[in-house]
Design a protein around this motif. Structure first.
Motif, mmCIF file in Angstrom:
data_model
loop_
_atom_site.group_PDB
_atom_site.id
_atom_site.type_symbol
_atom_site.label_atom_id
_atom_site.label_comp_id
_atom_site.label_asym_id
_atom_site.label_seq_id
_atom_site.Cartn_x
_atom_site.Cartn_y
_atom_site.Cartn_z
ATOM 1 N N GLY A 145 0.806 -1.218 0.000
ATOM 2 C CA GLY A 145 0.000 0.000 0.000
ATOM 3 C C GLY A 145 0.835 1.262 0.000
ATOM 4 N N MET A 146 2.053 1.192 0.547
ATOM 5 C CA MET A 146 2.934 2.367 0.601
ATOM 6 C C MET A 146 3.504 2.723 -0.761
ATOM 7 S SD MET A 146 5.273 1.533 3.924
ATOM 8 C CE MET A 146 4.552 0.927 5.437
ATOM 9 N N LYS A 147 3.645 1.734 -1.596
ATOM 10 C CA LYS A 147 4.412 1.935 -2.829
ATOM 11 C C LYS A 147 3.782 2.938 -3.782
ATOM 12 C CE LYS A 147 6.400 -2.715 -2.859
ATOM 13 N NZ LYS A 147 6.410 -4.020 -3.552
ATOM 14 N N ASN A 148 2.437 2.944 -3.866
ATOM 15 C CA ASN A 148 1.787 3.825 -4.840
ATOM 16 C C ASN A 148 2.487 3.688 -6.184
ATOM 17 O OD1 ASN A 148 0.092 5.805 -5.900
ATOM 18 N ND2 ASN A 148 1.505 7.462 -5.388
ATOM 19 N N SER A 149 2.719 2.445 -6.575
ATOM 20 C CA SER A 149 3.628 2.186 -7.679
ATOM 21 C C SER A 149 2.921 1.926 -9.004
ATOM 22 C CB SER A 149 4.517 0.987 -7.346
ATOM 23 O OG SER A 149 3.732 -0.154 -7.094
ATOM 24 N N VAL A 150 3.687 2.103 -10.076
ATOM 25 C CA VAL A 150 3.242 1.697 -11.400
ATOM 26 C C VAL A 150 3.206 0.169 -11.401
ATOM 27 C CG1 VAL A 150 3.768 1.757 -13.857
ATOM 28 C CG2 VAL A 150 4.308 3.735 -12.417
ATOM 29 N N PRO A 151 2.076 -0.464 -11.749
ATOM 30 C CA PRO A 151 1.892 -1.910 -11.550
ATOM 31 C C PRO A 151 2.584 -2.793 -12.587
ATOM 32 C CG PRO A 151 -0.067 -1.004 -12.560
ATOM 33 C CD PRO A 151 0.845 0.173 -12.275
ATOM 34 N N CYS A 152 3.880 -2.589 -12.771
ATOM 35 C CA CYS A 152 4.637 -3.399 -13.733
ATOM 36 C C CYS A 152 4.959 -4.761 -13.117
ATOM 37 C CB CYS A 152 5.928 -2.674 -14.106
ATOM 38 S SG CYS A 152 7.038 -3.628 -15.141
ATOM 39 N N THR A 153 4.737 -5.841 -13.852
ATOM 40 C CA THR A 153 5.039 -7.190 -13.377
ATOM 41 C C THR A 153 6.334 -7.726 -13.975
ATOM 42 O OG1 THR A 153 3.752 -8.217 -15.156
ATOM 43 C CG2 THR A 153 2.590 -7.707 -13.096
ATOM 44 N N ALA A 154 7.068 -6.891 -14.726
ATOM 45 C CA ALA A 154 8.344 -7.284 -15.351
ATOM 46 C C ALA A 154 8.190 -8.483 -16.283
ATOM 47 C CB ALA A 154 9.401 -7.560 -14.290
ATOM 48 N N CYS A 155 7.085 -8.528 -17.017
ATOM 49 C CA CYS A 155 6.900 -9.615 -17.990
ATOM 50 C C CYS A 155 7.811 -9.438 -19.211
ATOM 51 C CB CYS A 155 5.440 -9.691 -18.430
ATOM 52 S SG CYS A 155 4.889 -8.268 -19.414
ATOM 53 N N ARG A 156 8.244 -8.186 -19.427
ATOM 54 C CA ARG A 156 9.205 -7.811 -20.483
ATOM 55 C C ARG A 156 8.628 -7.884 -21.897
ATOM 56 N NH1 ARG A 156 13.872 -6.767 -18.178
ATOM 57 N NH2 ARG A 156 14.868 -6.448 -20.193
ATOM 58 N N TYR A 157 7.317 -8.016 -22.033
ATOM 59 C CA TYR A 157 6.722 -7.974 -23.380
ATOM 60 C C TYR A 157 7.054 -6.660 -24.076
ATOM 61 C CZ TYR A 157 3.753 -11.898 -21.844
ATOM 62 O OH TYR A 157 3.283 -13.097 -21.385
ATOM 63 N N CYS A 158 7.150 -5.587 -23.286
ATOM 64 C CA CYS A 158 7.384 -4.254 -23.829
ATOM 65 C C CYS A 158 8.779 -4.093 -24.429
ATOM 66 C CB CYS A 158 7.176 -3.208 -22.746
ATOM 67 S SG CYS A 158 8.196 -3.504 -21.273
ATOM 68 N N CYS A 159 9.717 -4.918 -23.986
ATOM 69 C CA CYS A 159 11.116 -4.727 -24.379
ATOM 70 C C CYS A 159 11.395 -5.153 -25.825
ATOM 71 C CB CYS A 159 12.044 -5.490 -23.443
ATOM 72 S SG CYS A 159 11.990 -4.899 -21.733
ATOM 73 N N ASP A 160 10.732 -6.201 -26.258
ATOM 74 C CA ASP A 160 11.047 -6.774 -27.568
ATOM 75 C C ASP A 160 10.854 -5.789 -28.715
ATOM 76 O OD1 ASP A 160 11.732 -9.138 -26.379
ATOM 77 O OD2 ASP A 160 9.786 -10.086 -26.698
ATOM 78 N N GLY A 161 9.806 -4.995 -28.635
ATOM 79 C CA GLY A 161 9.512 -4.104 -29.754
ATOM 80 C C GLY A 161 9.969 -2.674 -29.567
ATOM 81 N N CYS A 162 10.679 -2.376 -28.468
ATOM 82 C CA CYS A 162 11.103 -0.998 -28.207
ATOM 83 C C CYS A 162 12.198 -0.596 -29.196
ATOM 84 C CB CYS A 162 11.619 -0.855 -26.778
ATOM 85 S SG CYS A 162 12.248 0.805 -26.401
ATOM 86 N N PRO A 163 11.956 0.411 -30.021
ATOM 87 C CA PRO A 163 12.969 0.797 -31.017
ATOM 88 C C PRO A 163 14.228 1.382 -30.393
ATOM 89 C CG PRO A 163 11.176 2.391 -30.989
ATOM 90 C CD PRO A 163 10.738 1.240 -30.127
ATOM 91 N N ARG A 164 14.156 1.791 -29.126
ATOM 92 C CA ARG A 164 15.317 2.354 -28.439
ATOM 93 C C ARG A 164 16.036 1.313 -27.575
ATOM 94 N NH1 ARG A 164 17.281 6.740 -30.408
ATOM 95 N NH2 ARG A 164 17.809 7.668 -28.388
#
Length: 392
Positions: free
Chosen positions: A286-305
């Motif tokens: 509850g303290m984290k107030n965090s972006v709910p990323c689960t580190a699945c890394r799907y986002c990494c494969d297509g990142c042009p950078r």
């Protein structure tokens, strides 16, 4: 006082960290108060005192050394650190070590650490040009260092790399560990890694610089309902008492009230039950107030950078909870084209994110947050100037 056996030494589980000594005017260390706290610590069984070259602009070693020198040398254990993590044009371990001995007024250190071996300082510590690790291994052989270890704010991968190289030479490792960072900074994995290699764990930031010593009224009431006699800070320490490979817990105590409360907590072991641990970890979420990323890394494969988006989001979550340069420091090792500012906002990552995170917006907010923090290079420059002026 709870004690642990470490080689031929009986160490108090609670150690006095001297990064946050009491101040008399908001800047100058109150040496009279330091003496009273050292007296109280020794009278109540604390025998481990931790300092470092840069603490209090280089004055911590001098102040704690002077205070401890009022007692027989065999009555306490003194630890300090080599500042290889500080950005500099050159590194001279011999000169620094001799200066530290002189400042502390001793002819040996019971414990000595390589200060913050992390992603950006690793190359400094390993560079044969400076010979840092070889020098301190030789000082240990000569008896001027009794036990050699290291501290680290680095990630798990970096920790694995360093341990593969020097794990057999390091007798202990100091990491940031508390019930929040158990998941927020993956301290659980670091603890398990060190335990698997039979390396005792020293703990820094057990109450996150005091942040975990004062919670919301609702959070505190949930804890008080279960242990009304305990202080809120004590819950953080009780969590650590349940981890058998934690052999030293350092608390940067800034006044006598904190000292007395911590001594009370460490007068006996009262580890938390499974239900109490679950409650703490639930509060941490509850303290984290965090972006709910689960580190699945799907986002990494297509990142042009080619950005390591989960790592960047994890660091952003940490800064959102507690803005500080220590957290942002780990980004120093990244080239500019791998920082959040390199995001071009194309949105490809959003299309494959199972959590529907607006990643380009997160990267923009992260970059803005970093701009408000002092850079590690600037902090190192200021510290070097302050220490140089004191030498003059």
């Amino acid at each position: 006082m709870i004690y642990n056996e470490f080689h031929d030494k009986k160490l108090s589980l609670l150690g006095f960290g001297t990064m946050r000594l009491p101040l008399s005017d908001g800047e100058t260390v109150d040496t009279a108060q330091v003496d009273k706290m050292v007296d109280y610590a020794l009278e109540h069984g604390i025998n481990y005192f931790d300092t470092a070259y840069p603490y209090h602009s280089g004055m911590s070693e001098r102040i704690i050394g002077r205070s401890l020198n009022r007692y027989p040398r065999e009555q306490y254990y003194l630890a300090t650190k080599y500042p290889g993590h500080q950005i500099s044009s050159s590194y001279d371990p011999a000169a620094i070590f001799e200066e530290q001995l002189q400042k502390c007024g001793v002819d040996y250190f019971d414990f000595y650490l390589l200060h913050n071996v992390y992603e950006n300082s690793l190359k400094t510590y390993l560079d044969p040009k400076w010979g840092i690790i070889d020098y301190f291994l030789e000082q240990k052989r000569l008896g001027r260092i009794r036990h050699l270890g290291f501290s680290s704010h680095g990630g798990v991968k970096m920790l694995e790399e360093f341990l593969e190289l020097y794990g057999d030479e390091m007798e202990f490792c100091q990491i940031q560990l508390n019930y929040l960072d158990w998941t927020l900074q993956d301290a659980k994995t670091k603890y398990e890694l060190l335990t698997s290699r039979n390396i005792p764990v020293w703990v820094m930031e057990p109450v996150r610089g005091g942040r975990l010593a004062k919670l919301s009224d609702e959070e505190e009431s949930r804890l008080k309902a279960l242990r009304p006699e305990e202080s809120i800070a004590a819950w953080s320490f009780r969590f650590l008492q349940g981890l058998p490979n934690v052999k030293m817990v350092l608390s940067g105590m800034s006044d006598m009230t904190q000292m007395e409360d911590n001594v009370r907590t460490f007068s006996e072991g009262k580890p938390l039950s499974e239900d109490e641990i679950s409650l703490l970890l639930d509060l941490a979420e509850g303290m984290k107030n965090s972006v709910p990323c689960t580190a699945c890394r799907y986002c990494c494969d297509g990142c042009p950078r080619g950005l390591d988006i989960p790592m960047l989001i994890a660091t952003y979550n940490d800064i959102r909870f507690s803005p500080n340069f220590i957290t942002s420091m780990r980004l120093d090792a990244l080239p500019e084209d791998k920082l959040p500012s390199a995001c071009i906002g194309c949105g490809k990552c959003m299309k494959v994110c199972p959590q529907n995170i607006r990643i380009p917006q997160v990267m923009k907010e992260f970059d803005e947050a970093l701009a408000k923090l002092p850079s590690w290079a600037e902090i190192c420059r200021q510290r070097e100037e302050a220490q140089s002026s004191r030498r003059r």
